[in-house]
Design a protein around this motif. Structure first.
Motif, PDB file in Angstrom:
ATOM      1  N   LEU A  61      79.420  93.367  62.931  1.00 39.49           N
ATOM      2  CA  LEU A  61      80.068  92.020  62.810  1.00 39.49           C
ATOM      3  C   LEU A  61      80.326  90.997  63.844  1.00 39.49           C
ATOM      4  O   LEU A  61      80.274  89.733  63.898  1.00 39.49           O
ATOM      5  N   THR A  62      80.350  91.649  65.192  1.00 40.62           N
ATOM      6  CA  THR A  62      80.824  90.876  66.227  1.00 40.62           C
ATOM      7  C   THR A  62      79.858  90.972  67.269  1.00 40.62           C
ATOM      8  O   THR A  62      79.349  90.144  67.884  1.00 40.62           O
ATOM      9  N   ALA A 101      72.945  88.761  70.155  1.00 36.76           N
ATOM     10  CA  ALA A 101      72.058  87.701  69.909  1.00 36.76           C
ATOM     11  C   ALA A 101      72.123  86.307  70.252  1.00 36.76           C
ATOM     12  O   ALA A 101      71.281  85.564  70.658  1.00 36.76           O
ATOM     13  N   LEU A 102      73.319  85.989  70.292  1.00 31.77           N
ATOM     14  CA  LEU A 102      73.773  84.334  70.776  1.00 31.77           C
ATOM     15  C   LEU A 102      73.452  84.357  72.054  1.00 31.77           C
ATOM     16  O   LEU A 102      72.837  83.421  72.731  1.00 31.77           O
ATOM     17  N   GLY A 135      68.246  77.435  71.019  1.00 33.48           N
ATOM     18  CA  GLY A 135      68.450  77.988  72.452  1.00 33.48           C
ATOM     19  C   GLY A 135      69.649  77.129  73.104  1.00 33.48           C
ATOM     20  O   GLY A 135      70.667  77.522  73.576  1.00 33.48           O
ATOM     21  N   TYR A 136      69.336  75.790  73.218  1.00 31.99           N
ATOM     22  CA  TYR A 136      70.288  74.870  73.679  1.00 31.99           C
ATOM     23  C   TYR A 136      71.610  74.925  72.998  1.00 31.99           C
ATOM     24  O   TYR A 136      72.743  75.004  73.548  1.00 31.99           O
ATOM     25  N   LEU A 178      69.425  82.064  76.570  1.00 33.24           N
ATOM     26  CA  LEU A 178      68.726  82.142  77.637  1.00 33.24           C
ATOM     27  C   LEU A 178      67.398  81.741  77.502  1.00 33.24           C
ATOM     28  O   LEU A 178      66.479  82.190  78.560  1.00 33.24           O
ATOM     29  N   THR A 179      66.874  81.271  76.452  1.00 36.77           N
ATOM     30  CA  THR A 179      65.558  80.835  76.081  1.00 36.77           C
ATOM     31  C   THR A 179      65.577  79.460  75.544  1.00 36.77           C
ATOM     32  O   THR A 179      66.627  78.853  75.240  1.00 36.77           O
TER      33      THR A 179
END
Length: 300
Positions: free
Chosen positions: A29-30, A36-37, A268-269, A42-43
């Motif tokens: 959950l965390t 992933a965030l 990404g931004y 970074l992309t």
């Protein structure tokens, strides 16, 4: 000796086995979403260009762009204003009401219960209530003011008052949290030092300042910390009341990140903005912790 060591091993294994389900849930959950965030930030990932999903040729490009994004920097200032004002008055009003309502009478119990209602309402309901209050055509407040010949323009449509109107709604919803925490802490304040100081002629203010307040300081630090973290999530109020307007005067950082990710599909931004918020919250939490979270001077 071997028997004692074997017992400790079994005890540790049982402890780890009992803790494992919670750790697995916590990870799912965390840690997984947080990872992933961070990776997404970074992309240059955009839903309009899926090829950029795993492009790491310039992993810091989003963060570099944030440094030159005037709208993002403005959202940080807006967030700071909203957080400081709302948290300050939530803690102040909650503290004052807790001191006034600290008692055991049935009347005080009823008043405390009524004052807790805003805190238990869903945020979207709170936003709709204040939307009605701030809309002149249907607002009971505006109707009363009109009858008193005190016309008032819509507070959420005025760039000078829109942010403070949101702060007022946030204060109304969450001052009961501080009140409840302080009421609980007041039950733990020892009575003997207060009675001794009163017999020595100390005023009520001095008793509060030198005896009661030191015991409340850790609790107030916790209240500030929790409310400060939640102030970064004042999304429903802004979404319902102003949609970030007029212009961008109520566009706080998380709302700006929402716009970038879901309105413009720049995930990404938007993820980079979320990471900056997360890091900022951790830093502020650490600073507040240093100021009072672990302060146990009141117990000595």
């Amino acid at each position: 000796m071997a028997s004692s060591l074997s017992w400790r091993v079994r005890q540790r294994n049982a402890w780890l086995l009992g803790l494992a389900p919670s750790l697995i849930v916590l990870t799912l959950l965390t840690l997984v979403p947080a990872t992933a965030l961070l990776v997404t930030s970074l992309t240059p990932f955009s839903l309009t260009d899926p090829v950029t999903t795993f492009t790491f040729t310039n992993p810091l490009v989003n963060y570099q762009q944030l440094l030159h994004d005037e709208r993002f920097l403005g959202s940080l200032v807006t967030q700071l204003k909203l957080s400081v004002v709302s948290v300050f008055f939530q803690v102040l009003i909650g503290l004052l009401l807790a001191l006034l309502l600290n008692g055991t009478s049935r009347w005080l119990n009823g008043v405390r219960t009524l004052l807790l209602i805003p805190m238990v309402l869903p945020p979207i309901i709170v936003a709709l209530i204040w939307k009605i209050i701030y809309t002149p055509d249907i607002s009971p407040l505006h109707q009363v003011l009109d009858r008193l010949n005190l016309p008032l323009d819509s507070l959420i449509a005025n760039p000078d008052t829109a942010l403070w109107a949101i702060a007022l709604a946030d204060i109304w919803q969450w001052f009961p949290f501080t009140m409840l925490m302080v009421l609980a802490a007041l039950q733990m304040v020892p009575k003997d030092p207060q009675e001794a100081a009163s017999l020595d002629g100390a005023s009520a203010f001095n008793i509060f300042r030198f005896i009661v307040l030191p015991h409340l300081k850790p609790v107030l630090a916790v209240c500030v910390l929790f409310r400060l973290i939640d102030s970064f999530k004042a999304f429903p109020l802004i979404y319902i009341l102003t949609d970030g307007g007029p212009g961008s005067v109520t566009e706080v950082t998380n709302y700006y990140g929402f716009i970038q990710a879901f309105n413009f599909s720049w995930w990404g931004y938007g993820s980079a903005i979320a990471v900056v918020i997360l890091v900022g919250v951790f830093i502020l939490s650490w600073l507040i912790g240093r100021a009072g979270w672990n302060d146990d001077s009141a117990t000595h």
